[in-house]
Design a protein around this motif. Sequence first.
Motif, short mmCIF file in Angstrom:
data_model
loop_
_atom_site.label_atom_id
_atom_site.label_comp_id
_atom_site.label_asym_id
_atom_site.label_seq_id
_atom_site.Cartn_x
_atom_site.Cartn_y
_atom_site.Cartn_z
N VAL A 188 0.83 -1.31 -0.10
CA VAL A 188 -0.06 0.00 -0.09
C VAL A 188 0.67 1.30 -0.21
O VAL A 188 0.50 2.21 -0.73
N GLN A 189 2.03 1.35 0.77
CA GLN A 189 2.78 2.56 0.85
C GLN A 189 3.59 2.62 -0.38
O GLN A 189 3.52 3.83 -0.98
N ARG A 190 4.04 1.74 -1.31
CA ARG A 190 4.69 1.75 -2.46
C ARG A 190 3.68 2.27 -3.46
O ARG A 190 3.93 3.07 -4.40
N PHE A 191 2.32 1.71 -3.41
CA PHE A 191 1.41 2.35 -4.34
C PHE A 191 1.22 3.83 -4.19
O PHE A 191 1.11 4.46 -5.12
N ARG A 192 0.95 4.07 -2.90
CA ARG A 192 0.74 5.42 -2.54
C ARG A 192 1.63 6.64 -2.87
O ARG A 192 1.17 7.38 -3.25
N HIS A 193 2.88 6.37 -2.44
CA HIS A 193 3.84 7.14 -2.62
C HIS A 193 4.70 7.09 -3.67
O HIS A 193 5.54 7.88 -4.07
N ILE A 194 4.55 5.82 -4.54
CA ILE A 194 5.59 5.77 -5.80
C ILE A 194 4.53 5.69 -7.01
O ILE A 194 4.69 6.44 -7.98
N ILE A 195 3.81 4.59 -7.14
CA ILE A 195 3.12 4.37 -8.19
C ILE A 195 2.13 5.34 -8.61
O ILE A 195 1.95 5.73 -9.69
N LEU A 196 1.10 5.79 -7.73
CA LEU A 196 0.23 6.54 -7.89
C LEU A 196 0.54 7.92 -8.40
O LEU A 196 0.24 8.46 -9.23
N PRO A 197 1.85 8.67 -7.57
CA PRO A 197 2.23 9.74 -8.15
C PRO A 197 2.71 9.90 -9.50
O PRO A 197 2.53 10.74 -10.32
N LEU A 198 3.50 8.98 -9.77
CA LEU A 198 4.11 8.66 -10.97
C LEU A 198 3.20 8.42 -12.29
O LEU A 198 3.52 8.73 -13.51
N THR A 199 2.00 7.90 -12.05
CA THR A 199 1.12 7.42 -13.11
C THR A 199 -0.02 8.67 -12.96
O THR A 199 -0.86 8.38 -13.84
N MET A 200 0.16 9.61 -12.28
CA MET A 200 -1.12 10.72 -12.17
C MET A 200 -1.25 11.39 -13.46
O MET A 200 -2.27 11.66 -13.91
N PRO A 201 -0.18 11.66 -14.09
CA PRO A 201 -0.58 12.23 -15.70
C PRO A 201 -1.42 11.26 -16.28
O PRO A 201 -1.96 11.78 -17.06
N GLY A 202 -0.76 10.07 -16.26
CA GLY A 202 -1.77 8.97 -17.12
C GLY A 202 -3.17 9.05 -16.74
O GLY A 202 -4.17 8.92 -17.52
N ILE A 203 -3.53 9.03 -15.53
CA ILE A 203 -4.72 9.31 -14.96
C ILE A 203 -5.57 10.22 -15.38
O ILE A 203 -6.58 10.28 -15.94
N VAL A 204 -4.81 11.61 -15.20
CA VAL A 204 -5.64 12.77 -15.72
C VAL A 204 -5.74 12.74 -17.14
O VAL A 204 -7.00 13.15 -17.47
N SER A 205 -4.65 12.62 -17.82
CA SER A 205 -5.03 12.52 -19.35
C SER A 205 -6.08 11.48 -19.76
O SER A 205 -6.61 11.68 -20.70
N GLY A 206 -5.81 10.23 -19.33
CA GLY A 206 -6.97 9.31 -19.48
C GLY A 206 -8.45 9.56 -19.11
O GLY A 206 -9.39 9.66 -20.09
N SER A 207 -8.76 10.31 -17.97
CA SER A 207 -9.72 10.77 -17.60
C SER A 207 -10.35 12.05 -18.62
O SER A 207 -11.45 11.93 -18.82
N LEU A 208 -9.26 12.78 -19.02
CA LEU A 208 -9.57 13.99 -20.12
C LEU A 208 -10.08 13.38 -21.25
O LEU A 208 -11.13 13.80 -21.74
#
Length: 285
Positions: A188-208
């Motif tokens: 959970v910590q690796r996902f919250r502090h590493i994976i999620l922040p680094l993939t946030m541009p993909g999340i935002v662009s995909g949602s857009l």
Amino acid sequence: MNFRRLIISVTLAWLTVFVFLPHLLLVGTSVMTPNPDHLVVWPVTLDSFEKVFTPLYFSVFWHSLELAAIATVICLMLAYPFAWILSTFNSRTQALLLFLLILPFWTNSLIRTYAIKILLGKKGLVNATMINLGIIDEPIQLLYTEFAVIFGLVYLLLPFMVLPLYSSFDKMDKSLLEAGRDLGAGTVQRFRHIILPLTMPGIVSGSLIVFLPAMGMFYIADLLGGAKNLLLGNVVKNLFLVARDWPMGAAFSVIMMLMMALMLLLYVQANRLVSRKGGLHDSNL
């Protein structure tokens, strides 16, 4: 140098004629007065924007937002783990899976929508399967419901969510996950502090890419949703072609443009946040 100037000039001319001027005409139309004979006339007025927020139109607008948001969230929930798993395969398997993902685009989306209509009909495959399995005793109404609209939107737009997420996962430095594991960070910590922040541009662009088209795909609501499940695209289409209230239709379109600008701003901010964290990581090293 002359060739470079020529390319820049041609590009700017193209953008001016086919992007800037149409948008400018749209904004200008939104503040004009509707007229049945001449479509729009003077004087300039903001009545069309005021009508957008009347209870009648605002309820349709809000319902369209809800359907598009639900479809976007479902696409994200399905695409996020798929893109992560896809990024862990070797390059040959990734190419094959991406090919299978893009393969439906070779068929017109309208034809695929009619296929969904056949599947969800009372005599369709879904109802027939549930009856044969004993889940239901008689066919249930799946077509002309919110479920059908959301199902159609997710089916058609899911690849647009997968591709930006896959790009983010593919560019992610996997050594950061190994470093986090060595330092004692849990899953959970690796996902919250590493994976999620680094993939946030993909999340935002995909949602857009998913959210705004979902609001405008009027043929999905026409074929699968019925009269009670309209999208914003249905409203714009009816205002332009049926009611012939061009200023009102343009006002809705301008609002969609503003929403797109806001989401693009969120995308830029997400990229800056990731770059900033990456810079801090490099400086700490």
